[in-house]
Enzyme design. Structure first.
Site, PDB file in Angstrom:
ATOM      1  N   SER A 117       0.537  -0.969   0.025  1.00 47.60           N
ATOM      2  CA  SER A 117       0.076  -0.158  -0.017  1.00 47.60           C
ATOM      3  C   SER A 117       0.875   1.046   0.023  1.00 47.60           C
ATOM      4  O   SER A 117       1.716   1.181   0.876  1.00 47.60           O
ATOM      5  CB  SER A 117      -0.788   0.007   1.332  1.00 47.60           C
ATOM      6  OG  SER A 117      -1.334   1.186   1.342  1.00 47.60           O
TER       7      SER A 117
ATOM      8  N   TYR B 130      -1.049  -1.332  10.235  1.00 53.14           N
ATOM      9  CA  TYR B 130      -0.779  -1.427   8.853  1.00 53.14           C
ATOM     10  C   TYR B 130       0.062  -0.855   8.083  1.00 53.14           C
ATOM     11  O   TYR B 130       0.741  -1.330   7.096  1.00 53.14           O
ATOM     12  CB  TYR B 130      -2.255  -0.998   8.156  1.00 53.14           C
ATOM     13  CG  TYR B 130      -2.701  -1.499   6.851  1.00 53.14           C
ATOM     14  CD1 TYR B 130      -3.355  -2.595   6.340  1.00 53.14           C
ATOM     15  CD2 TYR B 130      -2.557  -0.319   5.881  1.00 53.14           C
ATOM     16  CE1 TYR B 130      -3.409  -2.620   5.196  1.00 53.14           C
ATOM     17  CE2 TYR B 130      -2.962  -0.686   4.320  1.00 53.14           C
ATOM     18  CZ  TYR B 130      -3.294  -1.858   4.214  1.00 53.14           C
ATOM     19  OH  TYR B 130      -3.552  -2.116   2.729  1.00 53.14           O
TER      20      TYR B 130
HETATM   21  P1  NAP Z   1      -9.879  -8.663   1.491  1.00 51.33           P
HETATM   22  O1  NAP Z   1     -11.177  -8.625   0.665  1.00 51.33           O
HETATM   23  O2  NAP Z   1     -10.283  -8.323   3.280  1.00 51.33           O
HETATM   24  O3  NAP Z   1      -9.029  -9.880   1.295  1.00 51.33           O
HETATM   25  C1  NAP Z   1      -7.905 -10.223   2.694  1.00 51.33           C
HETATM   26  C2  NAP Z   1      -7.761 -11.683   2.399  1.00 51.33           C
HETATM   27  O4  NAP Z   1      -6.555 -12.043   3.000  1.00 51.33           O
HETATM   28  C3  NAP Z   1      -8.714 -12.726   2.597  1.00 51.33           C
HETATM   29  O5  NAP Z   1      -9.069 -13.679   1.613  1.00 51.33           O
HETATM   30  C4  NAP Z   1      -8.377 -13.068   3.897  1.00 51.33           C
HETATM   31  O6  NAP Z   1      -8.766 -14.219   4.431  1.00 51.33           O
HETATM   32  C5  NAP Z   1      -6.913 -13.295   3.801  1.00 51.33           C
HETATM   33  N1  NAP Z   1      -6.083 -13.377   4.860  1.00 51.33           N
HETATM   34  C6  NAP Z   1      -6.135 -12.667   6.213  1.00 51.33           C
HETATM   35  N2  NAP Z   1      -5.360 -13.199   6.855  1.00 51.33           N
HETATM   36  C7  NAP Z   1      -4.731 -14.314   6.513  1.00 51.33           C
HETATM   37  C8  NAP Z   1      -3.922 -15.396   6.894  1.00 51.33           C
HETATM   38  N3  NAP Z   1      -3.255 -15.341   8.206  1.00 51.33           N
HETATM   39  N4  NAP Z   1      -3.476 -16.391   5.925  1.00 51.33           N
HETATM   40  C9  NAP Z   1      -3.960 -16.507   4.942  1.00 51.33           C
HETATM   41  N5  NAP Z   1      -4.992 -15.479   4.162  1.00 51.33           N
HETATM   42  C10 NAP Z   1      -5.131 -14.553   5.197  1.00 51.33           C
HETATM   43  O7  NAP Z   1      -8.887  -7.486   1.355  1.00 51.33           O
HETATM   44  P2  NAP Z   1      -8.127  -6.937  -0.051  1.00 51.33           P
HETATM   45  O8  NAP Z   1      -8.260  -5.576  -0.352  1.00 51.33           O
HETATM   46  O9  NAP Z   1      -8.587  -8.018  -1.175  1.00 51.33           O
HETATM   47  O10 NAP Z   1      -6.461  -7.177   0.297  1.00 51.33           O
HETATM   48  C11 NAP Z   1      -5.659  -7.581  -0.107  1.00 51.33           C
HETATM   49  C12 NAP Z   1      -4.383  -7.147  -0.150  1.00 51.33           C
HETATM   50  O11 NAP Z   1      -4.274  -5.882  -0.904  1.00 51.33           O
HETATM   51  C13 NAP Z   1      -3.631  -6.835   1.018  1.00 51.33           C
HETATM   52  O12 NAP Z   1      -2.613  -7.274   1.405  1.00 51.33           O
HETATM   53  C14 NAP Z   1      -4.150  -5.448   1.214  1.00 51.33           C
HETATM   54  O13 NAP Z   1      -3.315  -4.657   2.319  1.00 51.33           O
HETATM   55  C15 NAP Z   1      -3.616  -4.862  -0.095  1.00 51.33           C
HETATM   56  N6  NAP Z   1      -4.502  -3.532  -0.605  1.00 51.33           N
HETATM   57  C16 NAP Z   1      -5.811  -3.442  -0.545  1.00 51.33           C
HETATM   58  C17 NAP Z   1      -6.285  -2.083  -1.181  1.00 51.33           C
HETATM   59  C18 NAP Z   1      -7.768  -2.081  -1.231  1.00 51.33           C
HETATM   60  O14 NAP Z   1      -8.236  -0.822  -1.657  1.00 51.33           O
HETATM   61  N7  NAP Z   1      -8.399  -2.861  -1.027  1.00 51.33           N
HETATM   62  C19 NAP Z   1      -5.594  -1.058  -1.301  1.00 51.33           C
HETATM   63  C20 NAP Z   1      -3.624  -1.233  -1.051  1.00 51.33           C
HETATM   64  C21 NAP Z   1      -3.411  -2.437  -0.529  1.00 51.33           C
HETATM   65  P3  NAP Z   1     -10.210 -14.486   5.177  1.00 51.33           P
HETATM   66  O15 NAP Z   1     -11.189 -14.326   4.361  1.00 51.33           O
HETATM   67  O16 NAP Z   1     -10.007 -16.025   5.892  1.00 51.33           O
HETATM   68  O17 NAP Z   1     -10.276 -13.348   6.310  1.00 51.33           O
END
Ligand code: NAP
Length: 254
Positions: free
Chosen positions: A123, A179
């Site tokens: 991020s 974070y």
């Molecule tokens: P999300 O929809 O909440 O998905 C997060 C995923 O990570 C879920 O599948 C969750 O599984 C999994 N997870 C959490 N803890 C875990 C663990 N210990 N072992 C394995 N899997 C685990 O969020 P997202 O937005 O898609 O985020 C994905 C990545 O993108 C993250 O690294 C986030 O920081 C990054 N990111 C997102 C944004 C944004 O705008 N969304 C922006 C910048 C960066 P569960 O379903 O079991 O909880």
């Protein structure tokens, strides 16, 4: 296509959100076999079923394996699966994350580090200008001398101050601090790995503000749009840059 010409990929945290979108896009790319991983087996298998039913993906391009990136036996089990089944790993997308702190699998990386493409989903919040603590910033910036030990020292010090309630007085980020610090450490780790393994393409990417559970669906990009830049980096040709931070498609300073 012969087995040896196929590329094998692992995506962490892929039962929903950006990871799900990355699996969909990667598995739709000819010649890539994707292991969709999730910490919860039921949620992971449901995601696989959805990808097969709704998007026509098959067993030839998409498999499931359980992986909790914070659980060493789970990591070891995935590593053994990849080794036995494929004998190599070409692409690792460290995507798993939680809003309070990010668990991008350093452990996974350690076990599966034969992969020549590593994409760390990060991020822009973790860029160094958001880290007021000069000591931490100095260590993160000094890539030539950075070690796992030093990365750990910074995070341990941060956690100690977090628990004591002294984030502000010790110059740590005070907004979404866990974070921010975890992403800053991941960014530094990305650069460290890229230096250590010059034949790998190791990059991190901020995928944009994507509508997922992580931000309570307040993002303005779709999951498919959010998956685009990580997938592009996962498929980089050999002569591409390594050790870079991409904000979507643009290289920005760490
Ligand atoms: P999300 O929809 O909440 O998905 C997060 C995923 O990570 C879920 O599948 C969750 O599984 C999994 N997870 C959490 N803890 C875990 C663990 N210990 N072992 C394995 N899997 C685990 O969020 P997202 O937005 O898609 O985020 C994905 C990545 O993108 C993250 O690294 C986030 O920081 C990054 N990111 C997102 C944004 C944004 O705008 N969304 C922006 C910048 C960066 P569960 O379903 O079991 O909880």
């Amino acid at each position: 296509m012969g087995e040896e010409a196929k590329r094998y990929a692992v995506v962490t945290g892929a039962n929903k959100g950006i990871g799900f979108g990355i699996c969909k896009k990667l598995a739709s790319t000819g010649g890539v076999v994707v292991v969709l991983t999730a910490r919860d087996e039921k949620r992971g298998l449901e995601a696989i079923e959805r990808l097969k039913k709704e998007f026509g993906l098959s067993d030839d391009s998409l498999l499931f394996h359980q992986l909790d990136v914070t659980d060493p036996p789970s990591v070891a089990s995935l590593a053994a699966f990849v080794k036995t089944r494929f004998g190599k790993l070409d692409i690792l997308v460290n995507n798993a994350g939680v809003p309070g702190g990010v668990v991008n699998g350093e452990n996974v990386l350690r076990r599966l580090s034969t992969s020549p493409r590593i994409v760390n989903v990060s991020s822009a919040m973790g860029v160094l200008k958001h880290i007021p603590n000069e000591w931490a910033r100095g260590l993160f910036e000094d890539i030539d001398n950075l070690t796992n030990q030093k990365l750990g020292d910074v995070l341990r010090e941060f956690l100690k101050d977090y628990k004591k309630g002294s984030l502000e007085s010790k110059n740590w980020p005070i907004v979404v601090s866990g974070y921010t610090m975890s992403k800053a450490a991941l960014n530094a780790y990305t650069r460290m790995l890229a230096k250590k393994f010059p034949n790998f393409r190791v990059n991190c990417v901020c995928p944009g503000f994507v509508k997922t559970d992580l931000n309570e669906n307040t993002g303005f990009m779709s999951i498919d749009e959010g998956a685009e830049s990580p997938v592009r980096l996962a498929l980089l040709p050999d002569d591409s840059p390594s050790g870079q931070f991409y904000s979507v498609d643009e290289i920005i300073p760490f």
